[in-house]
Each structure stands twice: as C-alpha cells, then as structure tokens.
Design an enzyme around this catalytic site. Structure first.
Site, PDB file in Angstrom:
ATOM      1  N   GLU A 179       1.028  -0.749   0.724  1.00  0.00           N
ATOM      2  CA  GLU A 179      -0.122  -0.033   0.094  1.00  0.00           C
ATOM      3  C   GLU A 179       0.721   1.030  -0.068  1.00  0.00           C
ATOM      4  OE1 GLU A 179      -4.003   1.954   2.463  1.00  0.00           O
ATOM      5  OE2 GLU A 179      -2.628   0.624   3.584  1.00  0.00           O
TER       6      GLU A 179
ATOM      7  N   GLU B 232     -12.347   2.883   4.932  1.00  0.00           N
ATOM      8  CA  GLU B 232     -11.620   2.909   6.118  1.00  0.00           C
ATOM      9  C   GLU B 232     -11.133   5.107   6.313  1.00  0.00           C
ATOM     10  OE1 GLU B 232      -6.628   1.844   6.506  1.00  0.00           O
ATOM     11  OE2 GLU B 232      -7.073   2.748   4.557  1.00  0.00           O
TER      12      GLU B 232
END
Length: 249
Positions: A145, A240
C-alpha cells in the site's frame, strides 16, 4: 457491498465488539488492521478474536500483518531490520486466521526508513516473498500500500508499489489502491487505474482532504468507482475513514 474497516471507522469500540458493531450497522464484510497488542499474540487471544468474527456472522476479507506502534508513527515491519521475527510471527498468525476465517487479502505495510540502517529494501523483498508463499497455501494474496502522511515511508505512488512487487515476483501479490492516500500524494487516479489495473487487488475509500466519509471532500467517487469497474476490477472496496458521525446508533 462495501466492507467496513473496523480498526479506523470503529476505533471507539472495543476490538472484540467491532465485528458485531459492523454487522449491526448493516455490513456483511469487514477488514482489520493488526488487532493484537503484540506481533505474536497467544493462542487464546487469537481464538477470542476469531470467535468474535464468527459470532458476528461477518466475513473478514482483509487483515493487516503486524505494523509496529501505529499511533507512535510506525508504518510496518516489512523493511525494518531487527524485527524480522516479529513480522514472520504475525504472518503465521494471520495465515492461521485466514485458514479459519477465509481471509483473502493480507496487507503488508512496508515500513519507514530507519536512520543508519542499510539493506532495508532487500529485507523487504525477503519478507514479502515469505508472506506471499505462506498466503499462497490458503489461496490468499499479499498487498502493498502507498501511504500519505508519513515522511519516512518510501512507498507513495502506485508505481513505487508495483516496482517492489515486480522484484518480489510472486503471482499472489497486488497493489492496495487506497484512494485517499493516493489523492493526498498527488496521484492522477485515472492514469493510475489505467496503468496498473491488472495489479490492483484491493481498494479502500476515504475522501480528501480530511480522510472522512466519501462525500465530505473533493474526490469524485462515482467516477473513480466507474473507472475501476471499467478497467476490470471486481474485488472488494472497503470504507476506511475517520467518521464524523456515528456509524451505529
């Protein structure tokens, strides 16, 4: 349907109550950052967490490996010299949970640059290859990520992440496309989707600026989601974000 990231969206709820809280809010799928206080929790701790997920009746679709002390600024152990055993212990725990709960995505945060350290990228390749091999046993993938807001974290763009994944060379690795982090880092989302669609294995959503609910900032989510779909993405999207309002009554 979106999955809910219980670690950020439900941060004010005790960890073992979060799966049930997500279910009460109408979510059938959830994801978590590392839900334990150490990289090598006891069997009893792991079992309590697994039972909380099972009892809530939700699917745990994504789980981070241990990432250090996140509130203190740590952003992963993958490239952190001297913490190899912790990272690999968390891989063993995560894959065990994956086998029990059907987790398909494991997020390996790369880690910050460490002053005076050498060989961090070589260490990262070894750790990522190990994690991918372990995840492959249960048919799961390991994702990398790009992050914003962490000056010492070297993976900031999709190209940064893909370059690392190319060096790892494992077929069950992919890019975690976090729309918020990429937007904050100045990534052209359309261009990134076009260039890396075949590598995107998971998507996370929060608006920018602010990292709050979609619709609170400047990102055109209908456009981004349509672009992902048009590019062939069929995986999960996870919410998120830092909530500005209660998720559950």
């Amino acid at each position: 349907m979106h999955a809910l990231n219980c670690s950020l969206v439900l941060a004010d709820v005790p960890v073992l109550e979060r799966p049930a809280a997500a279910a009460a809010a109408g979510f059938a799928a959830v994801e978590f950052w590392w839900p334990f206080s150490s990289a090598a929790p006891s069997d009893a701790e792991v079992d309590r967490f697994a039972r909380a997920v099972e009892d809530a009746g939700v699917d745990l679709v994504g789980l981070n490996f241990a990432a250090g002390d996140m509130p203190a600024g740590d952003r992963g152990l993958v490239s952190w010299p001297g913490r190899e055993s912790e990272f690999r212990a968390s891989v063993a725990v995560a894959v065990g949970l994956g086998e029990r709960l059907g987790i398909s995505i494991f997020n390996a945060l790369y880690g910050n640059r460490v002053d005076g350290a050498s060989g961090q990228d070589d260490l990262a390749l070894e750790n990522l290859a190990h994690a991918a091999k372990e995840a492959e046993r249960i048919g799961a993938a390991v994702v990398l990520e790009p992050l914003s807001g962490a000056d010492r974290y070297p993976i900031r763009t999709c190209a940064d992440a893909v370059a690392v994944l190319d060096r790892v060379g494992a077929s069950n690795t992919g890019l975690l496309f976090d729309v918020y982090h990429l937007a904050v880092n100045g990534e052209d989302l359309d261009a990134a989707i076009a260039a890396h669609a075949d590598r995107i294995a998971h998507v996370q959503l929060a608006d920018a600026p602010g990292r709050h609910e979609p619709g609170t900032g400047d990102i055109d989510f209908p456009h981004v989601l349509a672009a992902l779909q048009a590019a062939g993405y069929t995986g999960r999207t996870a919410l998120e974000y830092v909530p500005t309002r209660k998720v559950i009554a």
